[in-house]
Motif scaffolding. Structure first.
Motif, short mmCIF file in Angstrom:
data_model
loop_
_atom_site.label_atom_id
_atom_site.label_comp_id
_atom_site.label_asym_id
_atom_site.label_seq_id
_atom_site.Cartn_x
_atom_site.Cartn_y
_atom_site.Cartn_z
N LEU A 1 0.63 -1.14 -0.04
CA LEU A 1 -0.16 -0.18 -0.12
C LEU A 1 0.99 1.42 -0.06
CD1 LEU A 1 -2.81 -0.99 2.55
CD2 LEU A 1 -2.87 -0.94 0.02
N GLN A 2 1.81 1.45 0.72
CA GLN A 2 2.76 2.55 0.91
C GLN A 2 3.65 2.90 -0.29
OE1 GLN A 2 0.91 3.62 3.69
NE2 GLN A 2 2.74 4.57 4.23
N SER A 3 3.79 1.73 -1.01
CA SER A 3 4.89 1.98 -2.13
C SER A 3 4.26 1.91 -3.43
CB SER A 3 6.14 1.05 -1.88
OG SER A 3 5.57 -0.60 -1.89
N SER A 4 3.12 1.75 -3.74
CA SER A 4 2.53 1.57 -4.79
C SER A 4 1.72 2.72 -5.26
CB SER A 4 1.19 0.27 -4.86
OG SER A 4 0.57 0.60 -3.93
N PHE A 5 1.48 2.97 -6.57
CA PHE A 5 0.96 4.17 -7.07
C PHE A 5 -0.74 3.98 -6.92
CE2 PHE A 5 -1.44 6.49 -10.48
CZ PHE A 5 -0.96 7.69 -10.43
N GLY A 6 -1.07 5.08 -5.99
CA GLY A 6 -2.56 4.94 -5.66
C GLY A 6 -2.96 4.11 -4.87
N SER A 7 -2.16 3.31 -4.18
CA SER A 7 -2.23 2.42 -3.24
C SER A 7 -2.90 1.15 -3.83
CB SER A 7 -3.11 2.85 -1.92
OG SER A 7 -2.48 4.02 -1.46
N ASP A 8 -2.85 0.97 -5.26
CA ASP A 8 -3.29 0.01 -5.71
C ASP A 8 -2.79 -1.41 -5.44
OD1 ASP A 8 -0.71 -0.15 -7.31
OD2 ASP A 8 -2.10 0.25 -9.26
N GLY A 9 -1.51 -1.48 -4.63
CA GLY A 9 -0.79 -3.06 -4.36
C GLY A 9 -0.26 -3.36 -5.66
N ARG A 10 -0.17 -2.89 -6.86
CA ARG A 10 0.06 -3.47 -7.85
C ARG A 10 1.55 -3.03 -8.83
NH1 ARG A 10 -5.44 -3.62 -8.18
NH2 ARG A 10 -5.48 -1.97 -9.83
N SER A 11 1.39 -1.53 -8.87
CA SER A 11 2.44 -0.95 -9.72
C SER A 11 3.14 -0.02 -8.71
CB SER A 11 1.53 0.01 -10.66
OG SER A 11 0.69 0.97 -10.07
N PHE A 12 4.44 0.04 -9.00
CA PHE A 12 5.45 0.47 -8.00
C PHE A 12 5.23 2.25 -8.42
CE2 PHE A 12 10.03 2.28 -7.32
CZ PHE A 12 10.03 1.88 -6.07
N ALA A 13 5.30 2.89 -7.21
CA ALA A 13 5.01 4.40 -7.13
C ALA A 13 6.10 5.10 -7.72
CB ALA A 13 4.79 4.83 -5.80
N CYS A 14 7.33 4.82 -7.66
CA CYS A 14 8.38 5.51 -8.30
C CYS A 14 8.55 6.86 -7.63
CB CYS A 14 8.12 5.69 -9.90
SG CYS A 14 8.29 4.28 -10.92
N ARG A 15 8.38 6.94 -6.34
CA ARG A 15 8.69 8.39 -5.56
C ARG A 15 9.34 7.95 -4.33
NH1 ARG A 15 4.42 7.72 -1.95
NH2 ARG A 15 2.65 6.57 -2.86
N PRO A 16 9.95 9.01 -3.69
CA PRO A 16 10.72 8.56 -2.54
C PRO A 16 9.83 8.63 -1.38
CG PRO A 16 11.31 10.87 -3.19
CD PRO A 16 10.65 10.13 -4.52
N LYS A 17 10.02 7.81 -0.06
CA LYS A 17 9.29 7.71 0.76
C LYS A 17 9.90 6.91 1.99
CE LYS A 17 4.29 6.91 2.19
NZ LYS A 17 3.04 6.47 1.60
N ASP A 18 9.60 7.67 3.06
CA ASP A 18 10.49 7.36 4.32
C ASP A 18 9.79 6.12 4.97
OD1 ASP A 18 11.69 6.83 6.67
OD2 ASP A 18 12.05 8.99 7.15
N LEU A 19 9.60 5.02 4.68
CA LEU A 19 8.92 4.00 5.07
C LEU A 19 9.14 3.86 6.87
CD1 LEU A 19 9.13 1.28 2.56
CD2 LEU A 19 7.46 2.83 2.79
N GLN A 20 10.51 3.86 7.10
CA GLN A 20 10.81 3.66 8.60
C GLN A 20 10.30 4.90 9.43
OE1 GLN A 20 13.07 2.85 6.09
NE2 GLN A 20 12.44 0.75 6.80
N ARG A 21 9.97 6.04 8.94
CA ARG A 21 8.95 7.14 9.60
C ARG A 21 8.02 6.71 9.75
NH1 ARG A 21 8.98 13.56 7.99
NH2 ARG A 21 7.73 14.11 9.69
N ALA A 22 7.16 6.16 8.69
CA ALA A 22 5.70 5.78 8.76
C ALA A 22 5.57 4.38 9.65
CB ALA A 22 5.32 5.34 7.34
N ALA A 23 6.63 3.67 9.89
CA ALA A 23 6.37 2.48 10.58
C ALA A 23 6.74 2.86 12.19
CB ALA A 23 7.53 1.34 10.35
N ALA A 24 7.49 3.92 12.34
CA ALA A 24 7.75 4.41 13.71
C ALA A 24 6.45 4.89 14.50
CB ALA A 24 8.90 5.57 13.77
N ARG A 25 5.32 5.14 13.58
CA ARG A 25 3.99 5.61 14.24
C ARG A 25 3.25 4.42 14.80
NH1 ARG A 25 1.00 7.18 10.68
NH2 ARG A 25 -0.43 8.14 12.20
#
Length: 247
Positions: A112-136
């Motif tokens: 969900l976090q790393s796909s385009f439009g949260s579709d779970g199928r296509s890679f979003a091609c954009r930077p995102k701090d996953l560890q920061r999100a998980a820290a919540r």
């Protein structure tokens, strides 16, 4: 107002509309039920809506993720700590099966976090701090500690929890967008939802896309038109309806 964001991205998420929705809630209710929970943006907007709070969704991966976040946040965070924004990892995760509920939850969250439009199928091609999100996740676990998590058909859920002091918030798949969701929802289900809500003892607030079919279905109810920024098209506005069975 308490301000906590959802810990996931989701199709049709209500981040931009949640204050408009909550502004139309009644003053008093003792049980709050999110019938189509999704990312639970409205739930997370307040530290507590009512003495009884219920989150429900038909998507089993989503329900599993919320249950794991509620009961096993530390273990989920450890799984997520090994994940990066990487095209290769995205497709590896997408195409790999899971053994445990925690692994399944981590996989679903990552897609969900790393796909385009949260579709779970296509890679979003954009930077995102996953560890920061998980820290919540500890905050998420605390907020969900008093929330009952259900996985039921919407009609069965409404029948089970309906009381005169109940508030049902419904955010179903929008009319004409049913195919975007994994859990099956048909045109007939829009009618079934209307018929189910028509007979309840409690109150409901319903969010929908503004289209003739929805306006016809809910003719005679209180219907407000609101606008928000389009989630996927910057600069465009999107009209939605907030419908309720009380003044």
């Amino acid at each position: 107002m308490f301000d906590m964001n959802s810990f996931i991205s989701w199709i049709g998420g209500k981040k931009l509309l949640r204050d408009e929705i909550i502004a139309r809630f009644p003053e008093k209710y003792n049980r709050y039920i999110e019938v189509f929970g999704g990312a639970a943006w409205v739930l997370f907007r307040k530290d507590r809506h009512a003495p009884m709070e219920i989150y429900n969704d038909a998507n089993s991966d989503l329900v599993n993720l919320f249950r794991v976040a509620k009961f096993h946040a530390d273990e989920l965070a450890r799984q997520l700590d090994m994940m990066l924004m990487s095209r290769e990892m995205f497709y590896d995760v997408r195409d790999t099966s899971c053994v445990t509920d925690i692994q399944r939850a981590a996989r679903f969250w990552y897609l969900l976090q790393s796909s385009f439009g949260s579709d779970g199928r296509s890679f979003a091609c954009r930077p995102k701090d996953l560890q920061r999100a998980a820290a919540r996740l500890p905050d998420v676990q605390k907020r969900l500690s008093r929330v009952l998590i259900e996985h039921k058909d919407f009609a069965a859920l409404i029948r089970q929890y309906d009381r005169p002091d109940a508030l049902f918030y419904c955010d179903p798949p929008y009319y004409g967008t049913e195919d975007y969701y994994t859990a099956e929802f048909t045109v007939a289900d829009h009618v079934r939802l209307r018929d189910c809500l028509a007979g309840i003892k409690g109150k409901f607030v319903l969010s929908y896309n503004d289209c003739p079919e929805v306006r016809e279905l809910y003719q005679g109810y209180q219907i407000d038109t609101v606008e928000r920024q389009h989630n996927l098209k910057p600069g465009e506005r999107y009209r939605e309806l907030i419908i309720r069975n009380f003044e």
